[in-house]
Design a protein around this motif. Sequence first.
Motif, PDB file in Angstrom:
ATOM      1  N   GLN A 359       0.598  -1.284  -0.057  1.00  0.00           N
ATOM      2  CA  GLN A 359      -0.038   0.047  -0.050  1.00  0.00           C
ATOM      3  C   GLN A 359       1.016   1.158  -0.093  1.00  0.00           C
ATOM      4  O   GLN A 359       0.606   2.377  -0.824  1.00  0.00           O
ATOM      5  N   GLU A 360       1.789   1.120   0.621  1.00  0.00           N
ATOM      6  CA  GLU A 360       2.703   2.560   0.901  1.00  0.00           C
ATOM      7  C   GLU A 360       3.847   2.825  -0.104  1.00  0.00           C
ATOM      8  O   GLU A 360       3.883   3.925  -0.703  1.00  0.00           O
ATOM      9  N   ILE A 361       4.134   1.546  -0.742  1.00  0.00           N
ATOM     10  CA  ILE A 361       5.078   1.878  -1.998  1.00  0.00           C
ATOM     11  C   ILE A 361       4.247   2.327  -3.087  1.00  0.00           C
ATOM     12  O   ILE A 361       4.551   3.174  -3.816  1.00  0.00           O
ATOM     13  N   GLY A 362       2.863   1.710  -3.302  1.00  0.00           N
ATOM     14  CA  GLY A 362       2.011   2.354  -4.417  1.00  0.00           C
ATOM     15  C   GLY A 362       1.687   3.671  -3.903  1.00  0.00           C
ATOM     16  O   GLY A 362       1.481   4.618  -5.078  1.00  0.00           O
ATOM     17  N   ARG A 363       1.652   4.255  -2.846  1.00  0.00           N
ATOM     18  CA  ARG A 363       1.168   5.652  -2.529  1.00  0.00           C
ATOM     19  C   ARG A 363       2.213   6.647  -2.878  1.00  0.00           C
ATOM     20  O   ARG A 363       1.773   7.688  -3.449  1.00  0.00           O
ATOM     21  N   LEU A 364       3.578   6.274  -3.044  1.00  0.00           N
ATOM     22  CA  LEU A 364       4.600   6.860  -3.449  1.00  0.00           C
ATOM     23  C   LEU A 364       4.818   6.724  -5.142  1.00  0.00           C
ATOM     24  O   LEU A 364       5.737   7.440  -5.760  1.00  0.00           O
ATOM     25  N   GLY A 365       3.902   5.987  -5.776  1.00  0.00           N
ATOM     26  CA  GLY A 365       4.132   5.628  -7.211  1.00  0.00           C
ATOM     27  C   GLY A 365       4.793   4.584  -7.499  1.00  0.00           C
ATOM     28  O   GLY A 365       4.871   4.269  -8.904  1.00  0.00           O
ATOM     29  N   GLY A 366       5.284   3.910  -6.489  1.00  0.00           N
ATOM     30  CA  GLY A 366       5.897   2.472  -6.739  1.00  0.00           C
ATOM     31  C   GLY A 366       4.901   1.184  -7.275  1.00  0.00           C
ATOM     32  O   GLY A 366       3.520   1.419  -7.137  1.00  0.00           O
ATOM     33  N   GLN A 367       5.345   0.000  -7.474  1.00  0.00           N
ATOM     34  CA  GLN A 367       4.669  -0.908  -7.751  1.00  0.00           C
ATOM     35  C   GLN A 367       5.010  -2.554  -6.754  1.00  0.00           C
ATOM     36  O   GLN A 367       6.312  -2.533  -6.980  1.00  0.00           O
ATOM     37  N   ALA A 368       4.015  -2.703  -6.187  1.00  0.00           N
ATOM     38  CA  ALA A 368       4.458  -3.916  -5.259  1.00  0.00           C
ATOM     39  C   ALA A 368       3.153  -4.646  -5.098  1.00  0.00           C
ATOM     40  O   ALA A 368       2.151  -4.080  -4.898  1.00  0.00           O
ATOM     41  N   GLU A 369       3.451  -5.835  -5.566  1.00  0.00           N
ATOM     42  CA  GLU A 369       2.175  -6.933  -5.591  1.00  0.00           C
ATOM     43  C   GLU A 369       2.341  -8.031  -4.674  1.00  0.00           C
ATOM     44  O   GLU A 369       3.669  -8.577  -4.659  1.00  0.00           O
ATOM     45  N   GLN A 370       1.388  -8.204  -3.940  1.00  0.00           N
ATOM     46  CA  GLN A 370       1.162  -9.377  -2.900  1.00  0.00           C
ATOM     47  C   GLN A 370       1.254 -10.733  -3.611  1.00  0.00           C
ATOM     48  O   GLN A 370       0.642 -10.737  -4.597  1.00  0.00           O
ATOM     49  N   THR A 371       2.060 -11.581  -3.167  1.00  0.00           N
ATOM     50  CA  THR A 371       1.862 -13.164  -3.665  1.00  0.00           C
ATOM     51  C   THR A 371       1.476 -13.993  -2.325  1.00  0.00           C
ATOM     52  O   THR A 371       1.152 -13.339  -1.382  1.00  0.00           O
ATOM     53  N   ALA A 372       1.378 -15.233  -2.437  1.00  0.00           N
ATOM     54  CA  ALA A 372       0.811 -15.959  -1.462  1.00  0.00           C
ATOM     55  C   ALA A 372       1.695 -15.946  -0.342  1.00  0.00           C
ATOM     56  O   ALA A 372       1.451 -16.026   0.793  1.00  0.00           O
ATOM     57  N   ASP A 373       3.177 -15.688  -0.721  1.00  0.00           N
ATOM     58  CA  ASP A 373       4.015 -15.743   0.663  1.00  0.00           C
ATOM     59  C   ASP A 373       5.128 -14.874   0.527  1.00  0.00           C
ATOM     60  O   ASP A 373       6.164 -14.484   0.893  1.00  0.00           O
ATOM     61  N   GLY A 374       4.717 -13.572  -0.305  1.00  0.00           N
ATOM     62  CA  GLY A 374       5.633 -12.373  -0.229  1.00  0.00           C
ATOM     63  C   GLY A 374       5.308 -11.254  -1.006  1.00  0.00           C
ATOM     64  O   GLY A 374       4.034 -10.905  -1.096  1.00  0.00           O
ATOM     65  N   LEU A 375       6.159 -10.677  -1.648  1.00  0.00           N
ATOM     66  CA  LEU A 375       5.997  -9.613  -2.553  1.00  0.00           C
ATOM     67  C   LEU A 375       6.826  -9.575  -3.839  1.00  0.00           C
ATOM     68  O   LEU A 375       8.049 -10.302  -3.838  1.00  0.00           O
ATOM     69  N   VAL A 376       6.269  -9.194  -5.024  1.00  0.00           N
ATOM     70  CA  VAL A 376       7.109  -8.773  -6.106  1.00  0.00           C
ATOM     71  C   VAL A 376       6.990  -7.023  -6.246  1.00  0.00           C
ATOM     72  O   VAL A 376       5.827  -6.479  -6.446  1.00  0.00           O
ATOM     73  N   ILE A 377       8.267  -6.635  -6.239  1.00  0.00           N
ATOM     74  CA  ILE A 377       8.434  -5.297  -6.404  1.00  0.00           C
ATOM     75  C   ILE A 377       8.962  -4.898  -7.834  1.00  0.00           C
ATOM     76  O   ILE A 377      10.358  -5.221  -7.953  1.00  0.00           O
ATOM     77  N   THR A 378       8.328  -4.204  -8.526  1.00  0.00           N
ATOM     78  CA  THR A 378       8.880  -3.599  -9.681  1.00  0.00           C
ATOM     79  C   THR A 378       9.271  -2.096  -9.759  1.00  0.00           C
ATOM     80  O   THR A 378       8.374  -1.174  -9.381  1.00  0.00           O
ATOM     81  N   PRO A 379      10.492  -1.706  -9.777  1.00  0.00           N
ATOM     82  CA  PRO A 379      10.974  -0.161  -9.517  1.00  0.00           C
ATOM     83  C   PRO A 379      10.089   0.659 -10.365  1.00  0.00           C
ATOM     84  O   PRO A 379       9.997   0.123 -11.815  1.00  0.00           O
ATOM     85  N   ARG A 380       9.647   1.772 -10.174  1.00  0.00           N
ATOM     86  CA  ARG A 380       9.046   2.790 -10.673  1.00  0.00           C
ATOM     87  C   ARG A 380       9.404   4.302 -10.222  1.00  0.00           C
ATOM     88  O   ARG A 380      10.029   4.380  -9.117  1.00  0.00           O
ATOM     89  N   PRO A 381       9.440   5.267 -11.228  1.00  0.00           N
ATOM     90  CA  PRO A 381       9.549   6.618 -10.614  1.00  0.00           C
ATOM     91  C   PRO A 381       8.616   7.021  -9.358  1.00  0.00           C
ATOM     92  O   PRO A 381       7.526   6.657  -9.630  1.00  0.00           O
ATOM     93  N   LEU A 382       9.401   7.402  -8.370  1.00  0.00           N
ATOM     94  CA  LEU A 382       8.620   7.691  -6.962  1.00  0.00           C
ATOM     95  C   LEU A 382       8.611   9.148  -7.001  1.00  0.00           C
ATOM     96  O   LEU A 382       9.492   9.840  -7.200  1.00  0.00           O
ATOM     97  N   THR A 383       7.530   9.602  -6.253  1.00  0.00           N
ATOM     98  CA  THR A 383       7.432  10.832  -5.798  1.00  0.00           C
ATOM     99  C   THR A 383       6.984  11.055  -4.294  1.00  0.00           C
ATOM    100  O   THR A 383       6.832   9.862  -3.560  1.00  0.00           O
TER     101      THR A 383
END
Length: 445
Positions: A359-383
Amino acid sequence: MTATNPTTPLPLWAAPGAGAPLDVLVDVPGSKSLTNRYLVLAALADGPGVLRSALLSRDTRLMAGALETLGIAVDLPTAPEGALAVTPHPVRGHVTIDCGLAGTVMRFLPAVAALADGPVHFKGDVEALARPMGPVIRALQALGVRVDEEGERGRLPFTVHGHGAVRGGHVDVDASGSSQFVSGLLLAAARFEQGLVVRHTGPTLPSLPHIEMTVETLRAAGVQVDDSRPAIWEVAPGPIAARDVRVEPDLSNAAPFLCAALVVGGTVRVPGWPARTTQPGALLPGILERMGARTALTDDVLAVTGTGEIHGVDLDLHAAGEIAPTIAALAVLADSPTRLRGIAHLRGHETDRLAALAQEIGRLGGQAEQTADGLVITPRPLTGGTWRTYADHRMATAGALIGLRVPGVLVEDVATTAKTIPDFVRMWDTMLAGGAAQPGAVAPR
């Protein structure tokens, strides 16, 4: 349990950026995990004990206060470098323990409370009411201890009805949600009449190094522990030796400072790094090397050097989930995606850390997706923007780390870091100012 926004506004801290590469020494306070294990064993020991370099934070003060409530004498030092003295007494009932948001208090002390001479009521912060407690409660009930649940089943609040002794024997526990369920039983087991055999029955066992830490501290206190069978621990009945011990630095609390070297560039050094330890944070140097750092351990000083370049990784963090928020903060600044695996149990920590991070990574413009046991984080320009912490100290330090590179990050309720780093903001400011960031140090003006 899902991350939710606070109902009332909380103070915002403008996370400072870094103006130049770092070249600093950061003296990290003692390990919370070790301090609270040593406190419990000292309370049940056969004589007075001393803890040197113990962490004095909200979690450890809550543990010390809870033990005092149970009739144990705990003398806190007046200075961070002072010694903490513990004098055991019979465990007292007809009392109430405030667990705050400390998992070690709510999960380590019910088995101790079973040794009390009357009922012991457990309560905690509002956020603590969502943390799972069922495996501890069911294990004590299986051992013949009466536990009355007064809220949602398997959660705080509840009352343990002590009768001065616990017979012990054998018990099954599903520790898939937290290794603390096993550790809490093992720490008091030597005081049970028959000792205790604990068998883990769940599909996964996260943070195994923390159970190994518990076993090692028990053995150092003269307790016989057989862990030769996978997921089974046998503790023999007998005395717990009083000790004079020194607490290692908290390696997981060193993580945000060491990671700053990757974000900013330069070198951050942490003295007192043990050559051998059961702390999960010991995995950090190898992880940071994979993400682009150079590390070196000279005598007892760990140096991490970065260039400002951060590489994405695929990591299984089941053994060291507590550093996952810090690694996630690095991952949003990396040059390629990161997958963090083996950390489903983080959904039951101070908050649902997977939901909160996404939620917070997304709030800054990033991309983080929940999986069954973790996260996949794809770098994006942040604000810049508000980074909510959900009363979680690891979320707060993750926000500070991102703020080193992203202007305008406002960390909500940074004071929640007092849970394990009582002087975090001052240490962070001192590090960025180029001074030696020591607990209690004043940042150069």
